[in-house]
Design a protein around this motif. Structure first.
Motif, PDB file in Angstrom:
ATOM      1  N   MET A 110       1.388  -1.263  -0.089  1.00  0.00           N
ATOM      2  CA  MET A 110       0.230   0.406  -0.198  1.00  0.00           C
ATOM      3  C   MET A 110       0.862   1.447  -0.038  1.00  0.00           C
ATOM      4  N   TYR A 111       0.424   2.312  -0.731  1.00  0.00           N
ATOM      5  CA  TYR A 111       1.259   3.486  -0.682  1.00  0.00           C
ATOM      6  C   TYR A 111       1.486   4.418   0.024  1.00  0.00           C
ATOM      7  N   ILE A 112       2.092   4.512   1.231  1.00  0.00           N
ATOM      8  CA  ILE A 112       1.467   4.775   2.381  1.00  0.00           C
ATOM      9  C   ILE A 112       2.608   6.534   2.303  1.00  0.00           C
ATOM     10  N   PRO A 113       2.556   7.835   2.061  1.00  0.00           N
ATOM     11  CA  PRO A 113       3.381   9.072   2.346  1.00  0.00           C
ATOM     12  C   PRO A 113       3.012   8.967   3.824  1.00  0.00           C
ATOM     13  N   ASP A 114       4.589   9.012   4.012  1.00  0.00           N
ATOM     14  CA  ASP A 114       5.579   9.192   5.645  1.00  0.00           C
ATOM     15  C   ASP A 114       4.806   9.728   6.457  1.00  0.00           C
ATOM     16  N   ILE A 115       3.993  11.115   5.837  1.00  0.00           N
ATOM     17  CA  ILE A 115       3.337  11.824   7.181  1.00  0.00           C
ATOM     18  C   ILE A 115       2.085  11.645   7.868  1.00  0.00           C
ATOM     19  N   TYR A 116       1.897  10.083   6.630  1.00  0.00           N
ATOM     20  CA  TYR A 116       0.418   9.431   7.100  1.00  0.00           C
ATOM     21  C   TYR A 116       0.761   7.707   7.540  1.00  0.00           C
ATOM     22  N   LYS A 117       2.010   7.452   7.872  1.00  0.00           N
ATOM     23  CA  LYS A 117       2.453   6.226   8.354  1.00  0.00           C
ATOM     24  C   LYS A 117       1.985   6.284  10.164  1.00  0.00           C
ATOM     25  N   ASN A 118       1.190   5.204  10.329  1.00  0.00           N
ATOM     26  CA  ASN A 118       0.932   4.666  11.281  1.00  0.00           C
ATOM     27  C   ASN A 118       2.430   3.082  11.733  1.00  0.00           C
ATOM     28  N   GLU A 119       2.553   3.754  12.642  1.00  0.00           N
ATOM     29  CA  GLU A 119       4.267   2.286  13.241  1.00  0.00           C
ATOM     30  C   GLU A 119       3.818   2.100  14.279  1.00  0.00           C
ATOM     31  N   ASN A 120       2.657   2.317  14.885  1.00  0.00           N
ATOM     32  CA  ASN A 120       3.054   2.664  16.403  1.00  0.00           C
ATOM     33  C   ASN A 120       1.516   1.093  16.567  1.00  0.00           C
ATOM     34  N   THR A 135       2.977 -11.840   7.811  1.00  0.00           N
ATOM     35  CA  THR A 135       4.739 -11.328   7.752  1.00  0.00           C
ATOM     36  C   THR A 135       4.776 -10.456   7.351  1.00  0.00           C
ATOM     37  N   SER A 136       4.064  -9.583   7.728  1.00  0.00           N
ATOM     38  CA  SER A 136       4.147  -7.681   6.917  1.00  0.00           C
ATOM     39  C   SER A 136       3.306  -7.211   7.291  1.00  0.00           C
ATOM     40  N   VAL A 137       3.006  -5.913   8.590  1.00  0.00           N
ATOM     41  CA  VAL A 137       1.737  -4.491   8.508  1.00  0.00           C
ATOM     42  C   VAL A 137       1.529  -3.909   8.086  1.00  0.00           C
ATOM     43  N   GLU A 138       0.957  -2.426   7.253  1.00  0.00           N
ATOM     44  CA  GLU A 138       1.018  -1.632   7.033  1.00  0.00           C
ATOM     45  C   GLU A 138      -0.271  -0.789   7.057  1.00  0.00           C
ATOM     46  N   ALA A 139      -0.515   0.407   7.763  1.00  0.00           N
ATOM     47  CA  ALA A 139      -1.588   1.425   8.073  1.00  0.00           C
ATOM     48  C   ALA A 139      -1.083   2.508   8.129  1.00  0.00           C
ATOM     49  N   VAL A 140      -2.378   2.812   7.598  1.00  0.00           N
ATOM     50  CA  VAL A 140      -1.930   4.447   7.165  1.00  0.00           C
ATOM     51  C   VAL A 140      -3.491   5.544   8.391  1.00  0.00           C
ATOM     52  N   LYS A 141      -3.018   6.108   8.741  1.00  0.00           N
ATOM     53  CA  LYS A 141      -3.560   7.463   9.532  1.00  0.00           C
ATOM     54  C   LYS A 141      -3.698   8.931   8.625  1.00  0.00           C
ATOM     55  N   LYS A 142      -4.985   8.934   8.239  1.00  0.00           N
ATOM     56  CA  LYS A 142      -4.900   9.892   7.014  1.00  0.00           C
ATOM     57  C   LYS A 142      -5.433  11.116   8.124  1.00  0.00           C
ATOM     58  N   LEU A 143      -4.906  11.723   8.499  1.00  0.00           N
ATOM     59  CA  LEU A 143      -5.814  12.404   9.197  1.00  0.00           C
ATOM     60  C   LEU A 143      -5.575  14.106   9.446  1.00  0.00           C
ATOM     61  N   SER A 144      -5.129  14.931   7.973  1.00  0.00           N
ATOM     62  CA  SER A 144      -4.651  15.414   7.757  1.00  0.00           C
ATOM     63  C   SER A 144      -4.211  16.171   8.642  1.00  0.00           C
ATOM     64  N   GLN A 145      -2.990  15.184   8.969  1.00  0.00           N
ATOM     65  CA  GLN A 145      -1.813  15.751   9.343  1.00  0.00           C
ATOM     66  C   GLN A 145      -0.484  17.426   8.705  1.00  0.00           C
ATOM     67  N   ASN A 146      -1.178  17.477   7.203  1.00  0.00           N
ATOM     68  CA  ASN A 146      -0.652  18.451   6.560  1.00  0.00           C
ATOM     69  C   ASN A 146      -0.967  19.835   6.508  1.00  0.00           C
ATOM     70  N   ARG A 147      -1.875  20.149   7.748  1.00  0.00           N
ATOM     71  CA  ARG A 147      -2.545  21.139   7.982  1.00  0.00           C
ATOM     72  C   ARG A 147      -2.395  21.929   9.145  1.00  0.00           C
ATOM     73  N   ASP A 148      -2.182  22.947   9.187  1.00  0.00           N
ATOM     74  CA  ASP A 148      -1.718  23.974  10.306  1.00  0.00           C
ATOM     75  C   ASP A 148      -2.564  23.834  11.270  1.00  0.00           C
ATOM     76  N   LYS A 149      -2.806  24.712  12.457  1.00  0.00           N
ATOM     77  CA  LYS A 149      -3.470  24.153  13.529  1.00  0.00           C
ATOM     78  C   LYS A 149      -4.773  24.775  12.872  1.00  0.00           C
ATOM     79  N   LYS A 150      -5.148  25.967  12.433  1.00  0.00           N
ATOM     80  CA  LYS A 150      -6.093  26.874  12.661  1.00  0.00           C
ATOM     81  C   LYS A 150      -7.246  25.747  11.909  1.00  0.00           C
ATOM     82  N   ASN A 151      -6.273  25.526  10.657  1.00  0.00           N
ATOM     83  CA  ASN A 151      -6.934  24.844   9.459  1.00  0.00           C
ATOM     84  C   ASN A 151      -7.196  23.251   9.778  1.00  0.00           C
ATOM     85  N   TYR A 152      -6.100  22.486  10.856  1.00  0.00           N
ATOM     86  CA  TYR A 152      -6.977  21.246  11.076  1.00  0.00           C
ATOM     87  C   TYR A 152      -8.283  21.682  12.203  1.00  0.00           C
TER      88      TYR A 152
END
Length: 203
Positions: free
Chosen positions: A1-11, A160-177
């Motif tokens: 799955m393609y996941i930009p680094d900012i949206y990767k969930n590795e927790n 064997t492998s886990v990929e997780a995405v959490k796309k939650l507008s992390q690329n926005r500043d606090k006001k827009n978020y």
């Protein structure tokens, strides 16, 4: 799955909780030379060695069941809340997008014997009966009813492998978020409310 680094969930704890809460998955593999998908509940568990596994079953009539011995590689897709995000909610011009949570679990299938299959059914039923006023127990079902267990193929998936995405507008500043959260809450449908809650937790 393609996941930009900012949206990767590795927790890992977060991912496991996500799978527990969104356990109705899509199981995908190669069956008869083509991609095949089945919508089924999968339980996250541990095997005797303490390794994480997924446990589930499909009907013997499902062609996917016959493919497990030939093609053990599978992909389980777990989906969570998702919603459209309008760029009209920003304080600047931009394009709209979609926020979502998902996990892709890759692994190898091992088919279970009959006794193990019944054990997996007990775990499945116990999990989902917790909210019932009078919980059903597999142990209390008649032999006649339990004959239906002969019609399934139960399995466990060694992860064997886990990929997780959490796309939650992390690329926005606090006001827009914060404004996205507010707009989602105003829409009020279930996915929008759940996404707003996830975004609040992620602040």
């Amino acid at each position: 799955m393609y996941i930009p680094d900012i949206y990767k969930n590795e927790n890992q704890e977060e991912i496991q909780n996500f799978i527990h809460e969104n356990s109705f998955a899509i199981l995908v593999n190669q069956t008869d030379g083509k991609l095949w998908a089945t919508h089924i509940p999968l339980i996250l568990d541990k095997n005797e060695a303490g390794k994480d596994i997924l446990v589930g079953h499909v009907s013997k009539e499902n062609p996917q069941a016959g493919s497990f011995s030939e093609n053990a590689e599978v992909l389980a897709i777990f989906s969570g809340p998702h919603t459209y995000v309008s760029s009209s909610w920003y304080d600047h011009e931009n394009v709209p997008t979609w926020n979502y949570l998902a996990a892709h679990i890759y692994g190898k299938v091992k088919v279970l014997n009959h006794d193990e299959a019944v054990g997996s059914l007990k775990k499945l039923v116990d999990k989902y009966e917790k909210k019932s006023k009078t919980p059903l127990r597999v142990e209390d079902l008649s032999k006649k009813t339990m004959m239906q267990a002969c019609g399934i193929i139960a399995f466990e998936i060694e992860i064997t492998s886990v990929e997780a995405v959490k796309k939650l507008s992390q690329n926005r500043d606090k006001k827009n978020y914060d404004n996205i959260i507010s707009e989602l809450e105003n829409i009020g449908d279930l996915n929008s409310k759940q996404m707003a809650d996830e975004m609040r937790k992620n602040k």
